[in-house]
Scaffold this motif. Sequence first.
Motif, PDB file in Angstrom:
ATOM      1  N   LEU A   1       9.635  30.001  37.976  1.00 13.13           N
ATOM      2  CA  LEU A   1      10.973  29.601  37.674  1.00 13.13           C
ATOM      3  C   LEU A   1      11.515  30.291  36.084  1.00 13.13           C
ATOM      4  O   LEU A   1      12.451  30.769  36.308  1.00 13.13           O
ATOM      5  CB  LEU A   1      11.223  28.077  37.643  1.00 13.13           C
ATOM      6  N   ILE A   2      10.861  30.067  35.301  1.00 18.40           N
ATOM      7  CA  ILE A   2      11.054  30.459  33.923  1.00 18.40           C
ATOM      8  C   ILE A   2      10.039  30.991  33.404  1.00 18.40           C
ATOM      9  O   ILE A   2       8.959  30.751  33.239  1.00 18.40           O
ATOM     10  CB  ILE A   2      11.547  29.031  32.976  1.00 18.40           C
ATOM     11  N   ASN A   3      10.496  32.104  32.347  1.00 14.79           N
ATOM     12  CA  ASN A   3       9.501  32.626  31.374  1.00 14.79           C
ATOM     13  C   ASN A   3      10.271  32.906  30.205  1.00 14.79           C
ATOM     14  O   ASN A   3      10.956  33.989  30.184  1.00 14.79           O
ATOM     15  CB  ASN A   3       8.802  33.941  32.084  1.00 14.79           C
TER      16      ASN A   3
ATOM     17  N   LEU B   1       9.476  17.478  27.107  1.00 13.95           N
ATOM     18  CA  LEU B   1       9.655  17.678  25.689  1.00 13.95           C
ATOM     19  C   LEU B   1       8.525  17.581  24.877  1.00 13.95           C
ATOM     20  O   LEU B   1       8.162  18.207  24.233  1.00 13.95           O
ATOM     21  CB  LEU B   1      10.849  16.744  25.541  1.00 13.95           C
ATOM     22  N   ASP B   2       8.025  16.336  25.181  1.00 14.86           N
ATOM     23  CA  ASP B   2       6.677  16.239  24.234  1.00 14.86           C
ATOM     24  C   ASP B   2       5.487  17.183  24.154  1.00 14.86           C
ATOM     25  O   ASP B   2       4.722  17.461  23.466  1.00 14.86           O
ATOM     26  CB  ASP B   2       6.163  14.580  24.492  1.00 14.86           C
ATOM     27  N   ILE B   3       5.273  17.661  25.617  1.00 10.14           N
ATOM     28  CA  ILE B   3       4.256  18.587  25.729  1.00 10.14           C
ATOM     29  C   ILE B   3       4.893  19.929  24.954  1.00 10.14           C
ATOM     30  O   ILE B   3       4.078  20.644  24.420  1.00 10.14           O
ATOM     31  CB  ILE B   3       4.139  19.024  27.194  1.00 10.14           C
ATOM     32  N   LEU B   4       6.028  20.296  25.239  1.00  8.74           N
ATOM     33  CA  LEU B   4       6.511  21.377  24.547  1.00  8.74           C
ATOM     34  C   LEU B   4       6.388  21.443  23.070  1.00  8.74           C
ATOM     35  O   LEU B   4       6.104  22.495  22.518  1.00  8.74           O
ATOM     36  CB  LEU B   4       8.001  21.633  25.073  1.00  8.74           C
ATOM     37  N   ARG B   5       6.677  20.526  22.555  1.00  5.89           N
ATOM     38  CA  ARG B   5       6.785  20.244  20.804  1.00  5.89           C
ATOM     39  C   ARG B   5       5.254  20.334  20.622  1.00  5.89           C
ATOM     40  O   ARG B   5       5.118  20.913  19.355  1.00  5.89           O
ATOM     41  CB  ARG B   5       7.220  18.732  20.626  1.00  5.89           C
TER      42      ARG B   5
ATOM     43  N   GLY C   1       4.987  30.640  21.080  1.00  4.69           N
ATOM     44  CA  GLY C   1       4.438  32.137  21.806  1.00  4.69           C
ATOM     45  C   GLY C   1       5.081  31.706  23.160  1.00  4.69           C
ATOM     46  O   GLY C   1       6.157  30.931  23.788  1.00  4.69           O
ATOM     47  N   PRO C   2       4.869  32.498  24.228  1.00  4.82           N
ATOM     48  CA  PRO C   2       5.403  32.330  25.821  1.00  4.82           C
ATOM     49  C   PRO C   2       5.099  31.587  26.523  1.00  4.82           C
ATOM     50  O   PRO C   2       3.936  30.504  26.584  1.00  4.82           O
ATOM     51  CB  PRO C   2       5.146  33.814  26.335  1.00  4.82           C
TER      52      PRO C   2
ATOM     53  N   VAL D   1       4.686  23.161  37.050  1.00  4.63           N
ATOM     54  CA  VAL D   1       3.363  23.501  36.214  1.00  4.63           C
ATOM     55  C   VAL D   1       3.956  24.293  34.832  1.00  4.63           C
ATOM     56  O   VAL D   1       4.783  25.283  35.093  1.00  4.63           O
ATOM     57  CB  VAL D   1       2.513  24.480  37.065  1.00  4.63           C
ATOM     58  N   MET D   2       3.513  23.838  33.794  1.00  8.04           N
ATOM     59  CA  MET D   2       4.072  24.521  32.530  1.00  8.04           C
ATOM     60  C   MET D   2       2.740  25.255  31.896  1.00  8.04           C
ATOM     61  O   MET D   2       1.741  24.696  31.753  1.00  8.04           O
ATOM     62  CB  MET D   2       4.451  23.526  31.493  1.00  8.04           C
ATOM     63  N   GLN D   3       2.668  26.663  31.531  1.00  8.09           N
ATOM     64  CA  GLN D   3       1.693  27.018  30.934  1.00  8.09           C
ATOM     65  C   GLN D   3       2.044  27.810  29.810  1.00  8.09           C
ATOM     66  O   GLN D   3       3.031  28.507  29.675  1.00  8.09           O
ATOM     67  CB  GLN D   3       1.219  28.368  31.995  1.00  8.09           C
ATOM     68  N   ASN D   4       1.248  27.660  28.680  1.00  8.37           N
ATOM     69  CA  ASN D   4       1.272  28.320  27.440  1.00  8.37           C
ATOM     70  C   ASN D   4      -0.262  28.909  27.253  1.00  8.37           C
ATOM     71  O   ASN D   4      -0.812  28.139  26.721  1.00  8.37           O
ATOM     72  CB  ASN D   4       1.854  27.419  26.488  1.00  8.37           C
ATOM     73  N   GLY D   5      -0.384  30.024  27.040  1.00  5.83           N
ATOM     74  CA  GLY D   5      -1.771  30.831  26.720  1.00  5.83           C
ATOM     75  C   GLY D   5      -2.703  30.127  27.681  1.00  5.83           C
ATOM     76  O   GLY D   5      -2.599  30.140  28.913  1.00  5.83           O
TER      77      GLY D   5
END
Length: 371
Positions: A3-5, A77-81, A86-87, A98-102
């Motif tokens: 959905l988002i990158n 929001l808490d996860i993102l903070r 990074g991407p 599903v949120m992915q970061n590294g």
Amino acid sequence: MQLINTSRDHLLKPLQVVSGIVERRHTLPILTNLLFKKIGEKVSFISTDIEIQITTNANFGVGAEDVTTTVAARKLLDILRALPDGPVSLSLKDNKMVMQNGKSRFSLQTLAATEFPVMQSVGEVTAAWKMSQKSFRQLISQVHFSMAQQDIRYYLNGMLLVIEGKEVVAVATDGHRLAYSQVELAEAPSGSGQKQEIIIPRKTILECQHLLEDSDEPLEISMTANQVKFSFWDIELISKLVEGKFPDFQRVIPKGQKNSLVVGRDALQSALQRAAILTTDKFKGVRFSLSPDRITIQSTNAEQEEAQEEIETEYAGDAVEIGFNVSYLLDVLSNLKNEKIQMSLGDANSSAVITLPGSESFKYVVMPMRI
């Protein structure tokens, strides 16, 4: 389905905007979620608490599919903070977001978008105008602290906004003090042209204070019979109005008081802050004694402790002794930016008025207190 990158910071900004009104726990689970809409590149985030709705838009969607779902606002929001810069990518898989970061991966439950109570702009627009964010933010910052918090007179739990000609007036009172602020627009609002009054809920005013910036960027405000809408940048805030009749504030503001003095705001604020140390939560009273060229401020408590402060100022009026709730005075002084303030008094039993020297745009009325 992706959905988002985008980068963490780009995603964090719109999420912070919409998450302010979301309660962590709610009897309706859908209200702890935000509505996520993707139409091509355009992504919208919407949050609501039934009374207020905030929408913000961004252009970082990927893929041609149109997707609408809801996900827990605070968790996202808490996860993102907590993630490093990074991407970040968001995708939908088996009804989970599903949120992915590294090497970090989080899978969050979603709820059907059809359950989400979207507020629509309803009714004919009775007035609409543009002003700078800075101007409106200053208007509400000079009165917001006087709004009641949980008064049974529900119409006091908000701010009165009056539109007449080119003038916009904001008024707030909790029954013990009243703040009035006024600003003049460059041109009269479009609409009926008649004087209009609305009461904006306390939570909406505090959210505006939080979201608006001290900038000359435009803010569009439009009113209907039971809603107000604020549009700025990529943000739209719609709020229901408080029903009810606000008190006649003009009758509350004393006129023609004979004792008046001008004093430095910082000096008075510092003296009151020190005197307040010896007051208690139950009794916040301080005594003002006015005599030629000076103000004496005193406070005492049940332990017979005493504070006394003297401020030199040009004063040639009557000798007056009057008590005030120190919190009410500190509230107004901390929200004004002027170097000097003007204080007008009658006697020990009448309300005092704080204004700005040479200006009619701000008035603060505070009732006396028996000491």
